[in-house]
Design an enzyme around this catalytic site. Structure first.
Site, PDB file in Angstrom:
ATOM      1  N   LYS A  99       1.120   4.000  -3.047  1.00  7.64           N
ATOM      2  CA  LYS A  99       0.687   5.403  -2.899  1.00  7.64           C
ATOM      3  C   LYS A  99       1.872   6.356  -3.131  1.00  7.64           C
ATOM      4  O   LYS A  99       1.682   7.482  -3.596  1.00  7.64           O
ATOM      5  CB  LYS A  99       0.059   5.632  -1.524  1.00  7.64           C
ATOM      6  CG  LYS A  99      -1.281   4.900  -1.330  1.00  7.64           C
ATOM      7  CD  LYS A  99      -2.435   5.497  -2.150  1.00  7.64           C
ATOM      8  CE  LYS A  99      -3.770   4.864  -1.793  1.00  7.64           C
ATOM      9  NZ  LYS A  99      -4.901   5.403  -2.552  1.00  7.64           N
ATOM     10  N   TYR A 139       0.840  -1.204   0.000  1.00 10.21           N
ATOM     11  CA  TYR A 139       0.000   0.000   0.000  1.00 10.21           C
ATOM     12  C   TYR A 139       0.880   1.262   0.000  1.00 10.21           C
ATOM     13  O   TYR A 139       0.689   2.158  -0.830  1.00 10.21           O
ATOM     14  CB  TYR A 139      -0.902  -0.020   1.239  1.00 10.21           C
ATOM     15  CG  TYR A 139      -1.857   1.139   1.345  1.00 10.21           C
ATOM     16  CD1 TYR A 139      -3.006   1.190   0.565  1.00 10.21           C
ATOM     17  CD2 TYR A 139      -1.619   2.186   2.238  1.00 10.21           C
ATOM     18  CE1 TYR A 139      -3.897   2.257   0.674  1.00 10.21           C
ATOM     19  CE2 TYR A 139      -2.497   3.246   2.355  1.00 10.21           C
ATOM     20  CZ  TYR A 139      -3.638   3.283   1.570  1.00 10.21           C
ATOM     21  OH  TYR A 139      -4.512   4.334   1.672  1.00 10.21           O
TER      22      TYR A 139
HETATM   23  N1  NAP Z   1      -9.728   5.516   5.417  1.00 11.89           N
HETATM   24  C1  NAP Z   1      -8.517   5.997   5.623  1.00 11.89           C
HETATM   25  O1  NAP Z   1      -8.078   6.175   6.779  1.00 11.89           O
HETATM   26  C2  NAP Z   1      -7.637   6.382   4.455  1.00 11.89           C
HETATM   27  C3  NAP Z   1      -6.397   6.984   4.737  1.00 11.89           C
HETATM   28  C4  NAP Z   1      -5.583   7.374   3.671  1.00 11.89           C
HETATM   29  C5  NAP Z   1      -5.998   7.175   2.370  1.00 11.89           C
HETATM   30  N2  NAP Z   1      -7.201   6.578   2.118  1.00 11.89           N
HETATM   31  C6  NAP Z   1      -7.587   6.397   0.700  1.00 11.89           C
HETATM   32  O2  NAP Z   1      -8.883   6.911   0.478  1.00 11.89           O
HETATM   33  C7  NAP Z   1      -9.538   6.181  -0.576  1.00 11.89           C
HETATM   34  C8  NAP Z   1     -10.902   5.691  -0.094  1.00 11.89           C
HETATM   35  O3  NAP Z   1     -10.687   4.896   1.051  1.00 11.89           O
HETATM   36  P1  NAP Z   1     -11.848   4.386   2.017  1.00 11.89           P
HETATM   37  O4  NAP Z   1     -11.320   4.496   3.385  1.00 11.89           O
HETATM   38  O5  NAP Z   1     -13.131   5.001   1.662  1.00 11.89           O
HETATM   39  O6  NAP Z   1     -11.836   2.835   1.618  1.00 11.89           O
HETATM   40  P2  NAP Z   1     -13.014   1.749   1.574  1.00 11.89           P
HETATM   41  O7  NAP Z   1     -14.001   2.034   2.609  1.00 11.89           O
HETATM   42  O8  NAP Z   1     -12.318   0.432   1.549  1.00 11.89           O
HETATM   43  O9  NAP Z   1     -13.668   2.035   0.113  1.00 11.89           O
HETATM   44  C9  NAP Z   1     -12.901   1.807  -1.030  1.00 11.89           C
HETATM   45  C10 NAP Z   1     -13.713   2.195  -2.239  1.00 11.89           C
HETATM   46  O10 NAP Z   1     -12.918   1.998  -3.409  1.00 11.89           O
HETATM   47  C11 NAP Z   1     -13.681   1.208  -4.314  1.00 11.89           C
HETATM   48  N3  NAP Z   1     -12.836   0.427  -5.211  1.00 11.89           N
HETATM   49  C12 NAP Z   1     -11.798  -0.375  -4.926  1.00 11.89           C
HETATM   50  N4  NAP Z   1     -11.304  -0.917  -6.058  1.00 11.89           N
HETATM   51  C13 NAP Z   1     -12.057  -0.430  -7.086  1.00 11.89           C
HETATM   52  C14 NAP Z   1     -12.062  -0.614  -8.476  1.00 11.89           C
HETATM   53  N5  NAP Z   1     -11.186  -1.426  -9.093  1.00 11.89           N
HETATM   54  N6  NAP Z   1     -12.975   0.056  -9.225  1.00 11.89           N
HETATM   55  C15 NAP Z   1     -13.871   0.870  -8.635  1.00 11.89           C
HETATM   56  N7  NAP Z   1     -13.941   1.077  -7.320  1.00 11.89           N
HETATM   57  C16 NAP Z   1     -13.043   0.429  -6.545  1.00 11.89           C
HETATM   58  C17 NAP Z   1     -14.557   0.318  -3.433  1.00 11.89           C
HETATM   59  O11 NAP Z   1     -15.619  -0.210  -4.204  1.00 11.89           O
HETATM   60  P3  NAP Z   1     -16.389  -1.589  -3.827  1.00 11.89           P
HETATM   61  O12 NAP Z   1     -17.473  -1.221  -2.850  1.00 11.89           O
HETATM   62  O13 NAP Z   1     -16.895  -2.069  -5.139  1.00 11.89           O
HETATM   63  O14 NAP Z   1     -15.370  -2.519  -3.232  1.00 11.89           O
HETATM   64  C18 NAP Z   1     -14.986   1.354  -2.399  1.00 11.89           C
HETATM   65  O15 NAP Z   1     -16.003   2.179  -2.904  1.00 11.89           O
HETATM   66  C19 NAP Z   1      -8.584   5.053  -0.963  1.00 11.89           C
HETATM   67  O16 NAP Z   1      -7.842   5.441  -2.092  1.00 11.89           O
HETATM   68  C20 NAP Z   1      -7.669   4.937   0.257  1.00 11.89           C
HETATM   69  O17 NAP Z   1      -6.409   4.408  -0.054  1.00 11.89           O
HETATM   70  C21 NAP Z   1      -8.037   6.172   3.125  1.00 11.89           C
END
Ligand code: NAP
Length: 240
Positions: free
Chosen positions: A166, A162
């Site tokens: 990133k 990861y």
């Molecule tokens: N949460 C945190 O603390 C955090 C911190 C730093 C960065 N981020 C970044 O923020 C972003 C969103 O994270 P989140 O926390 O909301 O994660 P999450 O709850 O796991 O949601 C991930 C989302 O990405 C979608 N996704 C994954 N692979 C995909 C693909 N091939 N095509 C289309 N959609 C896809 C998933 O869709 P499905 O429902 O179909 O699986 C879901 O809607 C990510 O890039 C993550 O790395 C998050």
């Protein structure tokens, strides 16, 4: 002024909250998700006037092509903001000594390659807004990508695929920003905070609504000097 946004990974988590808050501000938003009909939260927001759900698997070339066609039909005037939010964490237990090739490939495909493909595919729709209009692209990164901070944040390299992906996304962001600067684009990498989502987990200190409200404020107030930078949800400039 009402703008048009695209959000990828809009089925849940930060993506769904982006759609919720963008719609509440009266903008038009295209919510792109792998399986839009399976997301109850998204279905509640869709009205096919200001909020559109469009099928998109960011790793699938055909799906990207279809999504561009679908958005083009409903946004003949073009799009102002692209939010590349979709991402995966990969094996969280994996560290630099025990991450297998498959994990690296899967995570890199979604977090880096797919962002490049989706951005390239939607560029014509962004460009359509014209040279006088500032177009914006947010690539969702993480503080875990920061090479200069990793020794204090995650020295053992837990979930290393990861972090590696990133960090690569950050370079993709920088190069994209350089390429598009002369066309009045602002392209940047965002850290949303450690947020309570399926990925962030229940122990995360930041709520989705605060992370997204912060990131939208950043997007709205971006200046050309911030093209090619790394900014957190509170507007702080982060070191690469
Ligand atoms: N949460 C945190 O603390 C955090 C911190 C730093 C960065 N981020 C970044 O923020 C972003 C969103 O994270 P989140 O926390 O909301 O994660 P999450 O709850 O796991 O949601 C991930 C989302 O990405 C979608 N996704 C994954 N692979 C995909 C693909 N091939 N095509 C289309 N959609 C896809 C998933 O869709 P499905 O429902 O179909 O699986 C879901 O809607 C990510 O890039 C993550 O790395 C998050």
């Amino acid at each position: 002024m009402s703008l048009t946004y695209i959000v990828t990974g809009a089925s849940r988590g930060l993506g769904l909250e982006f759609v919720t808050q963008i719609a509440a501000k009266g903008h038009t938003v295209f919510a792109l998700a792998r399986n839009p009909s399976a997301s109850e939260g998204l279905q509640k927001l869709v009205d096919n006037k200001k909020v559109f759900a469009v099928q998109l698997d960011t790793t699938d070339e055909k799906s990207i092509k279809n999504a561009v066609e679908e958005v083009s039909k409903n946004a003949p005037q073009g799009v102002d903001v692209l939010i590349n939010n979709a991402g995966i964490s990969g094996d969280r237990g994996g560290n630099i000594r025990k991450t297998d090739d498959e994990d690296y490939i899967n995570v890199f495909t979604t977090n880096v390659v797919a962002v490049a493909s989706v951005t390239n595919a939607f560029l014509p729709l962004l460009r359509q807004r014209g040279q006088d209009h500032t177009k914006k692209i947010l690539n969702m990164s993480s503080i875990l990508a920061s090479i200069s901070q990793i020794n204090t944040i995650n020295p053992t390299g837990k979930a290393s695929a990861y972090s590696v992906s990133k960090a690569a996304l950050n370079m993709l962001t920088k190069l994209t920003s350089n390429q598009l600067a002369s066309e009045n684009f602002i392209v940047y990498a965002s850290h949303p905070g450690w947020v309570k989502t399926d990925m962030g987990g229940d122990d995360a200190p930041v709520e989705k609504k605060d992370s997204i409200a912060g990131m939208l404020k950043v997007i709205e107030n971006l200046t050309p000097e911030q093209n090619g930078s790394f900014i957190d949800y509170q507007g702080n400039q982060l070191p690469w």
